[in-house]
Scaffold this active site. Structure first.
Site, mmCIF file in Angstrom:
data_model
loop_
_atom_site.group_PDB
_atom_site.id
_atom_site.type_symbol
_atom_site.label_atom_id
_atom_site.label_comp_id
_atom_site.label_asym_id
_atom_site.label_seq_id
_atom_site.Cartn_x
_atom_site.Cartn_y
_atom_site.Cartn_z
ATOM 1 N N CYS A 291 0.816 -1.232 0.000
ATOM 2 C CA CYS A 291 0.000 0.000 0.000
ATOM 3 C C CYS A 291 0.839 1.266 0.000
ATOM 4 C CB CYS A 291 -0.944 0.019 1.183
ATOM 5 S SG CYS A 291 -2.136 -1.312 1.178
ATOM 6 N N TYR A 333 -1.682 4.219 1.493
ATOM 7 C CA TYR A 333 -2.711 4.531 0.482
ATOM 8 C C TYR A 333 -2.616 5.982 0.032
ATOM 9 C CZ TYR A 333 -5.383 0.128 0.808
ATOM 10 O OH TYR A 333 -5.782 -1.178 0.761
ATOM 11 N N TRP A 351 -4.853 5.190 5.548
ATOM 12 C CA TRP A 351 -4.995 3.743 5.758
ATOM 13 C C TRP A 351 -4.046 3.269 6.851
ATOM 14 C CZ3 TRP A 351 -1.636 -0.429 5.190
ATOM 15 C CH2 TRP A 351 -2.240 -1.695 5.273
ATOM 16 N N TYR A 551 -9.416 -5.789 -6.712
ATOM 17 C CA TYR A 551 -8.670 -5.106 -5.672
ATOM 18 C C TYR A 551 -7.258 -5.683 -5.572
ATOM 19 C CZ TYR A 551 -8.061 -3.082 -0.938
ATOM 20 O OH TYR A 551 -7.651 -2.382 0.167
ATOM 21 N N HIS A 552 -6.256 -4.809 -5.584
ATOM 22 C CA HIS A 552 -4.844 -5.189 -5.524
ATOM 23 C C HIS A 552 -4.336 -5.798 -6.828
ATOM 24 C CE1 HIS A 552 -4.882 -5.424 -0.813
ATOM 25 N NE2 HIS A 552 -4.893 -4.179 -1.280
ATOM 26 N N HIS A 639 -2.957 -0.330 -6.507
ATOM 27 C CA HIS A 639 -4.246 0.195 -6.039
ATOM 28 C C HIS A 639 -4.851 1.192 -7.021
ATOM 29 C CE1 HIS A 639 -2.466 -1.497 -2.380
ATOM 30 N NE2 HIS A 639 -3.690 -1.571 -1.891
#
Length: 697
Positions: A291, A333, A351, A551-552, A639
């Site tokens: 992240c 993030y 985050w 996601y990811h 992301h």
């Protein structure tokens, strides 16, 4: 931390996927895989129930595949140890027995291979490889397959190029190699290395083959999906390495779980030249790089900031990692972007490292230090997320521009200019038309000369809310002035968590994502990519793939004009159905003839210099006449954020036959210094393989 809406559906799996296939030669096969006559075969006919007893599964199985009944299958191997390593053990339904290459009286050398004859043709889309399950005893991991190739054939003689390549991790967990569906009777797994480099062995407790519900030959004019690339870690973040074109990927402090203790990062590197996937555990930076913010600086160094270890910084340069100076504010993030003066701007990121107050700060490579920018508040970019500040300052869409300015295009509907000079400054830039907050959508600068940005998708909330298919064209000019915003036709599919990649011809490839945000799941996956054409300002649907990218996940432009896309998941045993240890290569239509065969493409034979200053002139020699030239800055991705990529079309002059000259713009906010790919395109819009150049201030 998992939000409540996510925890309630983590273990649900119920996605309908399309399964289309196109077999396009990719990595050339190993000679051993092409030579049936080289096998010392041991045919074994066994009668077993469908599927094996797969233990320790932490990877997503094929989303549409079903394990095929193995009754009547035969097995051929190049080597086996009589008595305790017979070939039939690989399909006997007993995880405590193994096929093992010969070790006595002498070791049989690598590579090793096992070929399955299913006796009838099936619509194959995956294999499942279960390593031996006695890792707790001495020698119990011997023979775990590392680097490998997977082939399929209808006749047992012509296996063609591999449908999957890569490297498995060295553990007892079941591995899947998932690929686009194609008819086959024979399946071959070739072991090129032993995962732990313990010796020249190969072993297998169970081998399953999966069949899709059906098969429809893909249309030839919608692009193609090439071989799957298996990684020993989930590719959650990625960047293309300068010049070599290798793809560097990483996950977290564990290969499949972001919740593991911090202080290290599992990485891997894919070499498109030979198909090799190597791995490296990075410990010297004491940084869990899950992240993070990611930016290429002017010297082609990759600056990775914050994330799980929220205050840490790691720097990747010429194949090696080193620790960097810690940030003033710990973040995860956040987004970062390299500015026109070479410094790197960061903002947001609640985050990790505490909630709220994540104002701007900037890294100066000259002093190797971070400084706060109190004039760059974070509040103007916040979305109205249903999870509050934990999500609302995440993943800003940042674009470095002229005179040290940074334009923030989203995901908040409010847009802003940031001034990174002195103590910083902020100027509101109006709203993005009538668009909603668009968390985890995309923004792509497809024409830097015109200041043109495409924004697509996203959702008002990070999770639990329907995504949009909205698309807008934003044109920026002078800093601190409101941009022009034009609403263009929507995407065919609403998407949150998609990835966007600008291509050399100016079109934008959009893939993956979900119709409703549900991180760590593959619910409501969108498998059909789309291509936006700036000439028509519309989207075209392309060939669907069969592996969800949500996601990811990541996507990046490669030097050969294809797109690398992979990853998804990373929460260990809690989200096994969405842990994707793989990537695929998408070949856009501009590289294919109308029948789907590879199109002839122009070639750059020479470049006058590999380093050119702003305002400088560059010369190239090609093998044929060209129609256009475009630079695309090297990309990094995690992301849904890729603040490095931008495309810069260039005018050129013909100085001799197939010899051209062009000038780099003099404004660092447009031709952002650092690593770039240079492409030439012919009259059909077919791009060359890129050459690499570095633009300097």
């Amino acid at each position: 931390m998992l939000p409540l809406w996510m925890a309630s559906i983590l273990m649900l799996v119920g996605v309908q996927h399309r399964s289309n296939a196109l077999f396009l030669p990719g990595v050339p096969p190993s000679p051993e895989a092409r030579s049936p006559e080289a096998l010392r075969t041991e045919g074994v006919n066994v009668t077993r129930p469908p599927g094996g007893h797969f233990l320790q599964v932490r990877q997503a199985p094929p989303s549409t595949g079903t394990a095929i009944d193995r009754t009547g299958w035969t097995v051929a191997v190049d080597s086996f140890q009589p008595g305790s390593g017979d070939a039939g053990n690989a399909i006997d339904g007993n995880p405590n027995t193994v096929w093992h290459s010969a070790w006595a009286p002498d070791n049989a050398p690598l590579p090793h291979q096992i070929t399955i004859d299913m006796q009838v043709e099936q619509n194959v889309n995956a294999i499942g490889y279960q390593p031996r399950q006695d890792a707790g005893v001495p020698g119990g991991s011997n023979g775990n397959i590392g680097r490998h190739e997977v082939y399929v054939s209808t006749d047992g003689v012509n296996f063609g190029s591999p449908v999957a390549i890569g490297t498995y991790s060295d553990n007892a967990n079941t591995k899947y190699s998932i690929f686009e569906t194609r008819p086959a009777r024979y399946v071959r797994l070739v072991a090129l290395t032993e995962a732990g480099n313990r010796g020249p062995w190969t072993s297998c407790a169970e081998l399953n083959i999966y069949a899709a519900p059906g098969y429809t030959p893909p249309p030839p004019n919608k692009g193609s999906w090439g071989p799957t690339i298996d990684f020993p870690t989930i590719p959650v973040a990625a960047a293309v390495e300068y010049e070599s074109g290798k793809v560097l990927v990483w996950s977290a402090s564990a290969i499949d779980d972001y919740t593991a203790p911090s202080g290290q990062t599992y990485t891997a590197t894919y070499d498109p030249g030979n198909g090799d996937v190597s791995s490296l555990l990075v410990t010297n930076t004491q940084h869990d790089m899950f992240c993070p913010g990611i930016s290429f600086d002017f010297d082609n160094r990759l600056i990775v900031t914050g994330g799980k270890d929220a205050g840490a910084v790691s720097i990747f340069n010429q194949g090696a990692w080193a620790p960097g100076p810690g940030m003033q504010i710990p973040r995860g993030y956040q987004s970062t972007t390299t500015c026109s003066d070479g410094r790197i701007f960061a903002i947001g990121g609640s985050w990790s490292g505490g909630l709220g107050g994540k104002i701007g700060e900037i890294f100066d490579p000259a002093t190797n230090a971070w400084s706060l920018l109190p004039g760059c508040p974070v509040d103007p970019i916040l979305t109205n997320d249903n999870e509050g500040i934990f999500r609302s300052d995440n993943h800003a869409w940042l674009f470095a521009w002229k005179d040290g300015s940074v334009f923030q295009a989203g995901p908040s509907t409010a847009m802003n200019w940031y001034d990174t000079n002195g103590g910083g400054g902020q100027t509101a830039a109006g709203n993005r038309g009538n668009d909603e907050d668009s968390m985890c959508g995309n923004a792509i600068m497809f024409d830097a000369a015109a200041g043109a940005i495409l924004t697509v998708g996203g959702s008002p909330d990070y999770g639990g809310t329907a995504a949009t298919g909205n698309a807008h064209l934003i044109t920026i000019d002078a800093p601190n002035q409101n941009p022009t915003v034009t609403t263009v036709a929507n995407m065919a599919f609403p998407r949150i968590f998609p990835n966007g990649v600008v291509l050399p011809d100016g079109k934008v490839f959009i893939n993956g994502g979900q119709a409703v945000g549900a991180g760590f799941t593959d619910l409501n996956s969108i498998l059909t990519p789309e291509m936006w054409d700036p000439a028509t300002q519309t989207f075209e649907q392309l060939l669907a793939n069969s592996i969800p990218r949500n996601y990811h996940s990541v996507s990046l432009l490669m030097l050969d004009g294809t797109v690398f896309t992979g990853g998804g998941g990373l929460c260990g045993p809690a989200c096994i159905p969405s842990n994707h240890f793989d990537a695929q290569i998408f070949t856009p239509p501009y590289l294919l003839n109308s029948d789907g065969s590879p199109r002839a493409r122009p070639a750059i034979l020479a470049v006058s210099t590999a380093t050119v200053a702003l305002g400088g002139t560059l010369g190239i020699v090609t093998d044929a006449a060209i129609e256009s030239v475009a630079l695309v800055r090297y990309g990094s991705s995690t992301h849904t954020v890729n603040t490095d990529q931008r495309r810069l079309p260039l005018d050129f002059a013909t100085t001799a036959t197939n010899t051209y000259e062009f000038t780099i713009p003099g404004d660092a906010g447009v031709a952002l210094p650092g690593p770039w790919m240079i492409f030439v395109l012919d009259g059909q819009g077919t791009p060359s393989v890129a050459k690499s150049i570095r633009i300097t201030p």
